[in-house]
Design a protein around this motif. Structure first.
Motif, mmCIF file in Angstrom:
data_model
loop_
_atom_site.group_PDB
_atom_site.id
_atom_site.type_symbol
_atom_site.label_atom_id
_atom_site.label_comp_id
_atom_site.label_asym_id
_atom_site.label_seq_id
_atom_site.Cartn_x
_atom_site.Cartn_y
_atom_site.Cartn_z
ATOM 1 N N GLN A 1 44.927 49.117 43.050
ATOM 2 C CA GLN A 1 43.630 48.613 42.614
ATOM 3 C C GLN A 1 43.573 47.082 42.625
ATOM 4 N N THR A 2 44.616 46.476 43.119
ATOM 5 C CA THR A 2 44.591 45.037 43.365
ATOM 6 C C THR A 2 43.559 44.760 44.443
ATOM 7 N N SER A 3 42.564 43.935 44.101
ATOM 8 C CA SER A 3 41.448 43.745 45.023
ATOM 9 C C SER A 3 40.507 42.685 44.473
ATOM 10 N N MET A 4 39.491 42.352 45.305
ATOM 11 C CA MET A 4 38.377 41.537 44.843
ATOM 12 C C MET A 4 37.268 42.492 44.416
ATOM 13 N N TYR A 5 36.762 42.307 43.202
ATOM 14 C CA TYR A 5 35.695 43.157 42.692
ATOM 15 C C TYR A 5 34.401 42.347 42.595
ATOM 16 N N LEU A 6 33.343 42.921 43.140
ATOM 17 C CA LEU A 6 32.058 42.229 43.189
ATOM 18 C C LEU A 6 30.992 43.068 42.510
ATOM 19 N N GLY A 56 32.565 37.230 41.927
ATOM 20 C CA GLY A 56 33.735 38.046 42.214
ATOM 21 C C GLY A 56 34.854 37.866 41.203
ATOM 22 N N THR A 57 35.616 38.916 41.004
ATOM 23 C CA THR A 57 36.828 38.870 40.177
ATOM 24 C C THR A 57 37.997 39.325 41.040
ATOM 25 N N ARG A 58 38.952 38.446 41.190
ATOM 26 C CA ARG A 58 40.149 38.821 41.954
ATOM 27 C C ARG A 58 41.177 39.365 40.977
ATOM 28 N N LEU A 59 41.386 40.661 41.046
ATOM 29 C CA LEU A 59 42.306 41.353 40.135
ATOM 30 C C LEU A 59 43.624 41.623 40.838
ATOM 31 N N THR A 60 44.695 41.262 40.166
ATOM 32 C CA THR A 60 46.035 41.568 40.646
ATOM 33 C C THR A 60 46.704 42.461 39.616
#
Lengths: 116, 112
Positions: free
Chosen positions: A85-90, A110-114
């Motif tokens: 689920q590491t990804s950019m969320y928009l 955007g939220t870049r989640l690691t």
């Protein structure tokens, strides 16, 4: 200036954590959307909502849930975060509109989640 | 919803005109053609929308032939800052239950 605001630009979370991504829009839009974006895959729709307390699954809802208790706020929840689920969320919103209203989608930054 | 097809990538040089074509063979009568631009690490932003013939704004021009089965986004005299991904969408006027559906878009790289 119209705005869609996401609560975080960057997040680092551990595997198994419960993660909340928040999105707020100030345009009184009925429709709100959560996408994730990965290299080479474009934007993929996770969940969307047409109204308060309403939610619909998008193309890739597995591992996610959403909450829309107020019209302006749409939250994405990762119940137990995993590394995939590491990804950019928009987050985006659109006006329900009428016949002559524009269907322009307004996006947050955007939220870049690691997930580690 | 009509499916759209556009090139995966394009390269250009500063000062040139760039034309990105999108095909949408199954476009419906009440559908509009909309283009978005996305810079790295940002959300997409709307740049232009049209129904037929030509639309121009301060960012781009959009050319739509009479059969509306394709459209061309034209960026005049591009600069390095036009390096971005460009998405073509088909959307009904009026919102309602419309779901913005983005494909992979066209990655435009502008070289010095």
């Amino acid at each position: 200036d119209v705005k869609v605001t996401q609560s975080s630009r960057y997040l680092v979370k551990r595997t198994g954590e419960k993660v909340f991504l928040e999105c707020v829009q100030d345009m009184d839009h009925e429709n709100m959307f959560w996408y994730r974006q990965d290299p080479g895959l474009g934007l993929r729709l996770i969940y969307f909502s047409y109204d308060v307390k309403m939610k619909e699954k998008g193309d890739i809802p597995e591992g996610y849930s959403v909450s829309r208790e107020k019209k302006e706020r749409f939250s994405l929840i990762l119940e137990s975060a995993s590394t995939n689920q590491t990804s950019m969320y928009l987050c985006a919103s659109t006006d329900e509109g009428g016949v002559f209203r524009n269907t322009e989608a307004f996006f947050g930054q955007g939220t870049r989640l690691t997930v580690v | 919803l009509a499916k759209t097809t556009q090139p995966i990538s394009m390269d250009s040089y500063e000062g040139q005109e760039v034309n990105i074509t999108c095909s949408h063979n199954n476009i419906a009568t009440n559908d509009y053609i909309t283009w978005y631009q996305q810079f790295p690490s940002q959300g997409p932003r709307f740049i232009i929308q049209g129904y037929k013939t030509k639309v121009t704004n301060e960012v781009a021009s959009l050319f739509i032939p009479a059969d509306r089965k394709s459209s061309t986004l034209s960026l005049p005299r591009v600069s390095l800052s036009d390096t971005a991904v460009y998405y073509c969408l088909v959307a009904p006027r009026g919102g309602g239950s419309y779901i913005p559906t983005f494909g992979r878009g066209t990655s435009l790289i502008v070289h010095p």
